[in-house]
Design an enzyme around this catalytic site. Sequence first.
Site, PDB file in Angstrom:
ATOM      1  N   ALA A  11      -8.688  10.970 -15.744  1.00  0.00           N
ATOM      2  CA  ALA A  11      -8.981  12.449 -15.207  1.00  0.00           C
ATOM      3  C   ALA A  11     -10.554  12.708 -15.201  1.00  0.00           C
ATOM      4  CB  ALA A  11      -8.276  13.399 -16.168  1.00  0.00           C
ATOM      5  N   CYS A  98      -0.619   9.733 -21.778  1.00  0.00           N
ATOM      6  CA  CYS A  98      -1.969  10.727 -22.036  1.00  0.00           C
ATOM      7  C   CYS A  98      -1.538  11.414 -23.533  1.00  0.00           C
ATOM      8  CB  CYS A  98      -2.019  11.836 -21.051  1.00  0.00           C
ATOM      9  SG  CYS A  98      -3.205  12.988 -21.250  1.00  0.00           S
TER      10      CYS A  98
HETATM   11  C1  LIG Z   1     -11.781  10.496 -19.648  1.00  0.00           C
HETATM   12  C2  LIG Z   1     -10.696   9.844 -19.473  1.00  0.00           C
HETATM   13  C3  LIG Z   1      -9.587  10.169 -18.823  1.00  0.00           C
HETATM   14  C4  LIG Z   1      -8.322   9.486 -18.704  1.00  0.00           C
HETATM   15  N1  LIG Z   1      -7.232  10.034 -17.961  1.00  0.00           N
HETATM   16  C5  LIG Z   1      -5.960   9.613 -17.888  1.00  0.00           C
HETATM   17  C6  LIG Z   1      -5.197  10.174 -17.025  1.00  0.00           C
HETATM   18  O1  LIG Z   1      -5.387  10.882 -15.920  1.00  0.00           O
HETATM   19  N2  LIG Z   1      -3.874   9.330 -16.697  1.00  0.00           N
HETATM   20  C7  LIG Z   1      -3.806   8.361 -17.543  1.00  0.00           C
HETATM   21  O2  LIG Z   1      -2.495   7.830 -17.714  1.00  0.00           O
HETATM   22  N3  LIG Z   1      -4.403   7.776 -18.568  1.00  0.00           N
HETATM   23  C8  LIG Z   1      -5.589   8.468 -18.479  1.00  0.00           C
HETATM   24  N4  LIG Z   1      -6.764   7.710 -19.323  1.00  0.00           N
HETATM   25  C9  LIG Z   1      -6.624   6.691 -20.192  1.00  0.00           C
HETATM   26  C10 LIG Z   1      -6.876   5.488 -19.580  1.00  0.00           C
HETATM   27  O3  LIG Z   1      -6.222   5.198 -18.212  1.00  0.00           O
HETATM   28  C11 LIG Z   1      -6.813   4.201 -20.421  1.00  0.00           C
HETATM   29  O4  LIG Z   1      -5.315   4.066 -20.725  1.00  0.00           O
HETATM   30  C12 LIG Z   1      -7.584   4.347 -21.592  1.00  0.00           C
HETATM   31  O5  LIG Z   1      -8.928   4.738 -21.389  1.00  0.00           O
HETATM   32  C13 LIG Z   1      -7.665   2.887 -22.362  1.00  0.00           C
HETATM   33  O6  LIG Z   1      -8.420   1.791 -21.280  1.00  0.00           O
HETATM   34  P1  LIG Z   1      -9.472   1.358 -21.538  1.00  0.00           P
HETATM   35  O7  LIG Z   1      -9.991   0.709 -22.972  1.00  0.00           O
HETATM   36  O8  LIG Z   1      -9.916   0.269 -20.612  1.00  0.00           O
HETATM   37  O9  LIG Z   1     -10.650   2.625 -21.490  1.00  0.00           O
HETATM   38  C14 LIG Z   1      -7.909   8.342 -19.459  1.00  0.00           C
HETATM   39  C15 LIG Z   1      -9.139   7.996 -20.342  1.00  0.00           C
HETATM   40  C16 LIG Z   1     -10.479   8.496 -20.310  1.00  0.00           C
HETATM   41  C17 LIG Z   1     -11.340   7.822 -21.179  1.00  0.00           C
END
Ligand SMILES: Cc1cc2nc3c(=O)[nH]c(=O)nc-3n(C[C@H](O)[C@H](O)[C@H](O)COP(=O)(O)O)c2cc1C
Length: 320
Positions: A11, A98
Amino acid sequence: MKIYSSLAPMAGFTDMPFRVICSELGVSHTVSEMISAAAICYKDKKTAELCRISEREAPCALQLFGHDPAQMAYAAEELICKAEEGKKPVAIDINMGCPVKKIVTSGDGSALMKTPEVAEAVVRAVYKVTERYNVPLWVKIRAGWNSGSINASEFAKMLADCGTSLITVHGRTREQMYMPSSDNGVIRSVREAVPEKIPVIGNGDVCSYADAVRMINETGCDGVAVGRAALGDPWIFRSMAEGTEYQASVEERINMALRLTRDVVSLKGELCGIREARGRAAHFIRGIRGSAVVREKLNRAVSLSEFSEILSTLKEQQEL
Ligand SMILES: Cc1cc2nc3c(=O)[nH]c(=O)nc-3n(C[C@H](O)[C@H](O)[C@H](O)COP(=O)(O)O)c2cc1C
């Protein structure tokens, strides 16, 4: 080794301009920012903006959140039917991961992992719609709600039984939010729990091509979803597509910060675009000599021309 990659939904970040950039760099698919099913039902205009897909993008899934089966089904149908030809979502993705308080207190996002019967009703209702339009249904989950209730593998089995055709799993519980590190054992357990024909995309802490290779080797997952690391390094998708680590130059990073700013401003207008671009440009310039001062200047900038001047000066400083 070439790796199937996805841009994890975020998001405030995975809007159309950023998805186009990741697409040009080779991402296999992207996922939109989460979209409220309730807001779709109320015909909220701002929400409609989140649902737009460009022809210049790699396949993009639109992600819905909500817990009411009828609302979720209605919203899924709207997303599929309102999209113009050539700009259709590759799938409807349901957010069951989320952790944000406002979301989980309504019973949405990762709270659905605590109420598998509600989650099942949601998936069945949405699947009835997606099946009718021949659009795949995907779901994104976490390890579980907390350390005492890790249920990703049983939950994934239920999702597969209800018609889900791709599962993304973040190897942390809701309680863990984003710390400590993601557990590859959970991703492996999901891969083992569902039929092979259902791709399992591993997610959590992939910051480089080497991390992605490790996750695949440790879990057997079919691809990786990258979230935070892509915010300043969308070239990570080039590394995955080419099967070798790609390191963007300082100049490429500054240019990309400017390009993203321009694209966001052109989509959302200068006032809103510049406000949003401040934090987003900062991801690209992190660690570059002089970037701390530049970040402060960007925080005060109000126009695209100011932004552009500040970033150009940063680039010139590197050449000295
Ligand atoms: C700023 C931010 C916004 C996120 N918004 C969503 C979202 O809208 N929907 C969702 O399923 N996960 C959301 N996530 C989770 C990410 O999709 C992901 O699962 C999480 O950051 C772990 O992956 P990473 O270690 O590669 O960042 C969000 C994460 C962050 C940091």
